[in-house]
Design an enzyme around this catalytic site. Structure first.
Site, PDB file in Angstrom:
ATOM      1  N   PHE A  75       0.833  -1.211   0.000  1.00 52.57           N
ATOM      2  CA  PHE A  75       0.000   0.000   0.000  1.00 52.57           C
ATOM      3  C   PHE A  75       0.867   1.259   0.000  1.00 52.57           C
ATOM      4  O   PHE A  75       0.473   2.290  -0.552  1.00 52.57           O
ATOM      5  CB  PHE A  75      -0.925  -0.008   1.222  1.00 52.57           C
ATOM      6  CG  PHE A  75      -1.975   1.061   1.187  1.00 52.57           C
ATOM      7  CD1 PHE A  75      -3.144   0.883   0.461  1.00 52.57           C
ATOM      8  CD2 PHE A  75      -1.797   2.262   1.870  1.00 52.57           C
ATOM      9  CE1 PHE A  75      -4.116   1.877   0.411  1.00 52.57           C
ATOM     10  CE2 PHE A  75      -2.757   3.261   1.834  1.00 52.57           C
ATOM     11  CZ  PHE A  75      -3.925   3.065   1.101  1.00 52.57           C
ATOM     12  N   THR A 104     -10.219 -11.566   3.589  1.00 47.26           N
ATOM     13  CA  THR A 104     -10.963 -10.306   3.649  1.00 47.26           C
ATOM     14  C   THR A 104     -10.749  -9.525   2.356  1.00 47.26           C
ATOM     15  O   THR A 104      -9.972  -9.944   1.488  1.00 47.26           O
ATOM     16  CB  THR A 104     -10.464  -9.442   4.827  1.00 47.26           C
ATOM     17  OG1 THR A 104      -9.133  -9.018   4.519  1.00 47.26           O
ATOM     18  CG2 THR A 104     -10.484 -10.230   6.117  1.00 47.26           C
ATOM     19  N   HIS A 106      -9.180  -6.870   2.035  1.00 47.80           N
ATOM     20  CA  HIS A 106      -7.931  -6.116   2.095  1.00 47.80           C
ATOM     21  C   HIS A 106      -7.183  -6.178   0.760  1.00 47.80           C
ATOM     22  O   HIS A 106      -6.661  -5.189   0.259  1.00 47.80           O
ATOM     23  CB  HIS A 106      -7.036  -6.718   3.188  1.00 47.80           C
ATOM     24  CG  HIS A 106      -6.432  -5.702   4.072  1.00 47.80           C
ATOM     25  ND1 HIS A 106      -6.940  -5.392   5.311  1.00 47.80           N
ATOM     26  CD2 HIS A 106      -5.374  -4.893   3.882  1.00 47.80           C
ATOM     27  CE1 HIS A 106      -6.215  -4.443   5.842  1.00 47.80           C
ATOM     28  NE2 HIS A 106      -5.253  -4.122   5.009  1.00 47.80           N
ATOM     29  N   PHE A 131       4.946  -1.401 -12.216  1.00 48.43           N
ATOM     30  CA  PHE A 131       4.104  -2.180 -11.304  1.00 48.43           C
ATOM     31  C   PHE A 131       4.648  -3.604 -11.212  1.00 48.43           C
ATOM     32  O   PHE A 131       4.195  -4.497 -11.922  1.00 48.43           O
ATOM     33  CB  PHE A 131       2.674  -2.167 -11.858  1.00 48.43           C
ATOM     34  CG  PHE A 131       1.645  -2.838 -10.987  1.00 48.43           C
ATOM     35  CD1 PHE A 131       1.154  -2.230  -9.843  1.00 48.43           C
ATOM     36  CD2 PHE A 131       1.122  -4.082 -11.333  1.00 48.43           C
ATOM     37  CE1 PHE A 131       0.187  -2.841  -9.056  1.00 48.43           C
ATOM     38  CE2 PHE A 131       0.150  -4.707 -10.551  1.00 48.43           C
ATOM     39  CZ  PHE A 131      -0.310  -4.076  -9.407  1.00 48.43           C
TER      40      PHE A 131
END
Ligand code: DLZ
Length: 167
Positions: A75, A104, A106, A131
């Site tokens: 992140f 989850t 996330h 990336f």
């Protein structure tokens, strides 16, 4: 299944990430690269880092023209990429991370945010910001793409930076 995960599967299944053409690649000896490494899933991201460095070295980039920075998780790659891209002497930024699908949402938030953030930085600073983030289902799939049977996404990320600088 997220769009990004689908893209990831499509991009690396049946493809060796370390297998690429080097046609029309320009000399890189005077180019400077930032390599940002996420500390989450460290075993994987260290392999990505070593792949990226070895590809840069084999294309004439000296160690002194590589700057390594770590971030806690994927992140944080976007902001760190921005800090590096705004340095005038940096020609390209390579972002390396590994986000493994959990139970989850996330995963989706992190993958979407980092893909979007890196794109924004690249366009804002007019520099290649790569990336190099794996988005697998399992750690085994990650290791297969970090120096395993599908090659190394770190190699691919470094080669992408070289090709964009040769554009
Ligand atoms: C929190 C988190 C989770 C659950 N999983 C990963 C992961 O698989 N790969 C990764 O690079 N980072 C993960 N993180 C950490 C986030 O990227 C970020 O560092 C934290 O949410 C703090 O902003």
């Amino acid at each position: 299944m997220s769009y990004l995960f689908l893209l990831q599967l499509m991009s690396s299944k049946n493809k060796n990430l370390s297998d690429f053409s080097t046609d029309h690649v320009k000399p890189m000896s005077n180019r400077k690269f930032a390599i940002i490494v996420s500390e989450w899933n460290e075993e994987v991201t260290e392999s990505l880092y070593h792949g990226a460095v070895s590809t840069l070295l084999s294309h004439g980039v000296s160690k002194s023209n590589m700057v390594r920075k770590n971030v806690p998780g994927s992140f944080e790659l976007s902001l760190a990429a921005q800090w590096m891209a705004q340095e005038e002497d940096i020609d390209a930024v390579i972002c390396l991370g590994c986000v493994i699908q959990g139970e989850t949402r996330h995963f989706d938030f992190i993958c979407d945010a980092v893909a979007h953030g890196i794109t924004q930085v690249s366009l804002k600073y007019n520099k290649p910001v790569i990336f190099g983030v794996l988005t697998p289902n399992t750690q085994k799939q990650a290791l297969d793409r970090a120096g395993g049977k599908y090659g190394n996404k770190g190699d691919e990320a470094a080669m992408t930076a070289i090709k964009m600088l040769s554009f």
